[in-house]
Write an enzyme that holds these catalytic residues in place. Structure first.
Site, PDB file in Angstrom:
ATOM      1  N   LYS A   1       0.791  -1.306   0.529  1.00 15.06           N
ATOM      2  CA  LYS A   1       0.130   0.032   0.240  1.00 15.06           C
ATOM      3  C   LYS A   1       0.951   1.030   0.267  1.00 15.06           C
ATOM      4  CE  LYS A   1      -1.952  -1.319   3.780  1.00 15.06           C
ATOM      5  NZ  LYS A   1      -1.344  -2.734   4.270  1.00 15.06           N
TER       6      LYS A   1
ATOM      7  N   ARG B   1      -9.369   0.912   8.874  1.00 13.39           N
ATOM      8  CA  ARG B   1      -8.903  -0.268   9.163  1.00 13.39           C
ATOM      9  C   ARG B   1     -10.249  -0.910  10.098  1.00 13.39           C
ATOM     10  NH1 ARG B   1      -3.447   0.754   9.365  1.00 13.39           N
ATOM     11  NH2 ARG B   1      -2.612  -1.206   9.366  1.00 13.39           N
TER      12      ARG B   1
ATOM     13  N   ARG C   1      11.229  -5.757   5.467  1.00 11.61           N
ATOM     14  CA  ARG C   1      10.968  -4.008   4.767  1.00 11.61           C
ATOM     15  C   ARG C   1      12.086  -2.896   5.803  1.00 11.61           C
ATOM     16  NH1 ARG C   1       5.116  -2.000   5.301  1.00 11.61           N
ATOM     17  NH2 ARG C   1       5.062  -2.884   6.616  1.00 11.61           N
TER      18      ARG C   1
ATOM     19  N   ARG D   1      11.100  -0.617  11.489  1.00 13.20           N
ATOM     20  CA  ARG D   1      10.192  -0.424  12.616  1.00 13.20           C
ATOM     21  C   ARG D   1       9.493  -1.828  13.962  1.00 13.20           C
ATOM     22  NH1 ARG D   1       4.888   0.215   8.603  1.00 13.20           N
ATOM     23  NH2 ARG D   1       3.958  -0.942   9.963  1.00 13.20           N
TER      24      ARG D   1
ATOM     25  N   ARG E   1      -0.522  -8.248  13.911  1.00 13.73           N
ATOM     26  CA  ARG E   1      -1.221  -7.778  12.655  1.00 13.73           C
ATOM     27  C   ARG E   1      -1.845  -8.464  11.296  1.00 13.73           C
ATOM     28  NH1 ARG E   1       4.474  -5.222  10.826  1.00 13.73           N
ATOM     29  NH2 ARG E   1       3.282  -3.829   8.870  1.00 13.73           N
TER      30      ARG E   1
HETATM   31  P1  ADP Z   1       2.137  -2.008   3.617  1.00 15.05           P
HETATM   32  O1  ADP Z   1       2.185  -0.667   3.090  1.00 15.05           O
HETATM   33  O2  ADP Z   1       1.307  -3.129   2.727  1.00 15.05           O
HETATM   34  O3  ADP Z   1       2.063  -2.626   4.637  1.00 15.05           O
HETATM   35  P2  ADP Z   1       4.487  -1.992   2.148  1.00 15.05           P
HETATM   36  O4  ADP Z   1       4.244  -1.258   0.583  1.00 15.05           O
HETATM   37  O5  ADP Z   1       5.640  -0.783   3.079  1.00 15.05           O
HETATM   38  O6  ADP Z   1       3.466  -2.258   2.005  1.00 15.05           O
HETATM   39  O7  ADP Z   1       5.809  -3.063   1.295  1.00 15.05           O
HETATM   40  C1  ADP Z   1       5.944  -3.812   1.995  1.00 15.05           C
HETATM   41  C2  ADP Z   1       7.593  -3.879   2.018  1.00 15.05           C
HETATM   42  O8  ADP Z   1       7.320  -4.973   0.235  1.00 15.05           O
HETATM   43  C3  ADP Z   1       8.176  -3.076   1.426  1.00 15.05           C
HETATM   44  O9  ADP Z   1       9.829  -3.908   2.161  1.00 15.05           O
HETATM   45  C4  ADP Z   1       8.481  -2.946  -0.088  1.00 15.05           C
HETATM   46  O10 ADP Z   1       9.989  -2.508  -0.589  1.00 15.05           O
HETATM   47  C5  ADP Z   1       7.653  -4.208  -0.756  1.00 15.05           C
HETATM   48  N1  ADP Z   1       7.334  -4.838  -1.731  1.00 15.05           N
HETATM   49  C6  ADP Z   1       6.320  -3.850  -1.847  1.00 15.05           C
HETATM   50  N2  ADP Z   1       5.535  -3.925  -3.136  1.00 15.05           N
HETATM   51  C7  ADP Z   1       6.105  -4.750  -3.772  1.00 15.05           C
HETATM   52  C8  ADP Z   1       6.382  -5.676  -4.755  1.00 15.05           C
HETATM   53  N3  ADP Z   1       5.195  -5.378  -5.998  1.00 15.05           N
HETATM   54  N4  ADP Z   1       6.982  -6.725  -4.682  1.00 15.05           N
HETATM   55  C9  ADP Z   1       8.127  -6.846  -3.425  1.00 15.05           C
HETATM   56  N5  ADP Z   1       8.288  -6.949  -2.732  1.00 15.05           N
HETATM   57  C10 ADP Z   1       7.425  -5.437  -2.551  1.00 15.05           C
HETATM   58  P1  AMP Z   2       1.081   0.785   9.067  1.00 10.66           P
HETATM   59  O1  AMP Z   2       1.810   1.697   8.765  1.00 10.66           O
HETATM   60  O2  AMP Z   2      -0.221   1.054   8.431  1.00 10.66           O
HETATM   61  O3  AMP Z   2       0.956  -0.375   8.994  1.00 10.66           O
HETATM   62  O4  AMP Z   2       0.005   0.765  10.768  1.00 10.66           O
HETATM   63  C1  AMP Z   2       1.304   0.818  11.847  1.00 10.66           C
HETATM   64  C2  AMP Z   2      -0.129   0.361  12.857  1.00 10.66           C
HETATM   65  O5  AMP Z   2      -0.288   1.766  12.669  1.00 10.66           O
HETATM   66  C3  AMP Z   2      -0.707  -0.033  13.101  1.00 10.66           C
HETATM   67  O6  AMP Z   2      -0.727  -1.797  12.717  1.00 10.66           O
HETATM   68  C4  AMP Z   2      -1.581   0.257  14.303  1.00 10.66           C
HETATM   69  O7  AMP Z   2      -1.390  -0.140  15.519  1.00 10.66           O
HETATM   70  C5  AMP Z   2      -1.472   1.585  13.810  1.00 10.66           C
HETATM   71  N1  AMP Z   2      -2.752   1.697  12.884  1.00 10.66           N
HETATM   72  C6  AMP Z   2      -2.360   3.011  11.688  1.00 10.66           C
HETATM   73  N2  AMP Z   2      -3.146   2.766  11.316  1.00 10.66           N
HETATM   74  C7  AMP Z   2      -4.793   2.326  11.779  1.00 10.66           C
HETATM   75  C8  AMP Z   2      -6.410   2.411  11.883  1.00 10.66           C
HETATM   76  N3  AMP Z   2      -6.328   3.018  10.441  1.00 10.66           N
HETATM   77  N4  AMP Z   2      -6.542   2.188  12.897  1.00 10.66           N
HETATM   78  C9  AMP Z   2      -6.211   1.557  13.808  1.00 10.66           C
HETATM   79  N5  AMP Z   2      -5.106   1.241  13.897  1.00 10.66           N
HETATM   80  C10 AMP Z   2      -4.013   1.643  13.006  1.00 10.66           C
END
Ligand code: ADP
Ligand code: AMP
Length: 209
Positions: free
Chosen positions: A16, A90, A129, A155, A166
Site C-alpha cells: 500500500k 481499518r 522492509r 519498524r 497484525r
Molecule cells: P504496506 O504499506 O501495505 O504495509 P509496503 O508498501 O510498505 O506495504 O511494502 C512492504 C514491503 O514489501 C516493503 O519492503 C516493500 O519494499 C516491498 N514491496 C512492495 N511492493 C512489492 C512488490 N510488488 N514485490 C515485492 N516486494 C514489494
Molecule cells: P501501518 O503503517 O499502516 O502498517 O500501521 C502501523 C500500525 O499503526 C498498525 O499496526 C496499528 O497499530 C496502527 N494503525 C495505523 N492505522 C490504523 C488504523 N486505521 N486503525 C487502527 N490502528 C492503526
C-alpha cells in the site's frame, strides 16, 4: 483524475505505502497514512505510551484516535480536493466515520483498491522492509534494495511476532472493510504480486487512468 478520494486496502506488506507514494504524485492528491502519522507522533515524543504499546506489539489503536487524526489531516489545504487513504479505514466503524466526514464536504469514496497478496509472502515482505528515515522511501532488503547511503530504520512492528499479530488483526477487524466497499459499489481488486511497476499499472487500470 485529480480530486478523487481513494482508499488503499490490503494486509500488512501488501504494498500500500509503496504504491501510494508512486500514485500520489500522478494523481495530485496527498497520501494520508495513519501509520505514518502515528509513527511521526511517536518519533516526536507525542504519542501516549499505551498507543505506542498497541502499535509496536501489532495491535490496532482505538478507532476514535485514528478517526480524530484523519479528521484533522483532511482539514489541511492539500487534502480538501481529494486524498489517497493508506491504512485507513481499518475497521467498519472507521469506514463509516470516513463516509460521514466526506459527506459533510459533499464528497464520497470514489474507488477502494484492495491489493491482494498471498499470505505466505507477507512475513518476508514486512520483516525485510526498511525505510529511509530522511526521505520516507520504502525499501526491501531482497526485492528493492536500498542505496548504500540510505539511513535505514527497521519498524518496531516488523518482527515476525508482531507481524503475525497484525495479520490476525487484519483478518479479525480489517477484512470486513472489503465487503463494506463492495456493497457501496466502489471496490476494485488488484493482484499485488509481481514487479512494483507492474502492480502500479494494474492500479492505474483499476482507476481507469
Ligand atoms: P504496506 O504499506 O501495505 O504495509 P509496503 O508498501 O510498505 O506495504 O511494502 C512492504 C514491503 O514489501 C516493503 O519492503 C516493500 O519494499 C516491498 N514491496 C512492495 N511492493 C512489492 C512488490 N510488488 N514485490 C515485492 N516486494 C514489494
Ligand atoms: P501501518 O503503517 O499502516 O502498517 O500501521 C502501523 C500500525 O499503526 C498498525 O499496526 C496499528 O497499530 C496502527 N494503525 C495505523 N492505522 C490504523 C488504523 N486505521 N486503525 C487502527 N490502528 C492503526
Amino acid at each position: 483524475m485529480g480530486g478523487k478520494n481513494i482508499v488503499f486496502m490490503g494486509p500488512p506488506g501488501a504494498g500500500k505505502g509503496t504504491q501510494a507514494k508512486i500514485l500520489t504524485e500522478k494523481l495530485n492528491v496527498p497520501q494520508l497514512s495513519t501509520g505514518d502519522i502515528l509513527r511521526a507522533s511517536k518519533a516526536a515524543g507525542k504519542l501516549a505510551p499505551e498507543l505506542i504499546k498497541a502499535m509496536d506489539s501489532g495491535g490496532l489503536v482505538p478507532d476514535e484516535v485514528v478517526i480524530g487524526l484523519i479528521d484533522d489531516r483532511m482539514q489541511q489545504p492539500d487534502a480538501v480536493n481529494g486524498a489517497l487513504f493508506d491504512g485507513f479505514p481499518r475497521t467498519v466503524v472507521q469506514a463509516e466515520a470516513l463516509n460521514a466526514m466526506l459527506s459533510k464536504r459533499g464528497k464520497r469514496i470514489d474507488v477502494a483498491i484492495a491489493i491482494e497478496v498471498d499470505p505466505s509472502l507477507l512475513i518476508e515482505r514486512t520483516v525485510l522492509r526498511r525505510t529511509d528515515k530522511r526521505t520516507g522511501q520504502i525499501y526491501h532488503l531482497k526485492y528493492n534494495p536500498p542505496p548504500p547511503d540510505a539511513e535505514l530504520v527497521h519498524r518496531a512492528d516488523d518482527t515476525e511476532v508482531a507481524v503475525k499479530k497484525r495479520l490476525d488483526a487484519y483478518a479479525r477487524d480489517t477484512s470486513a472493510v472489503i465487503p463494506f466497499y463492495e456493497k457501496e459499489g466502489v471496490l476494485k481488486r488488484v493482484d499485488g504480486v509481481g514487479d512494483v511497476g507492474e502492480v502500479t499499472k494494474r492500479i492505474f487500470a483499476a482507476l481507469g487512468v
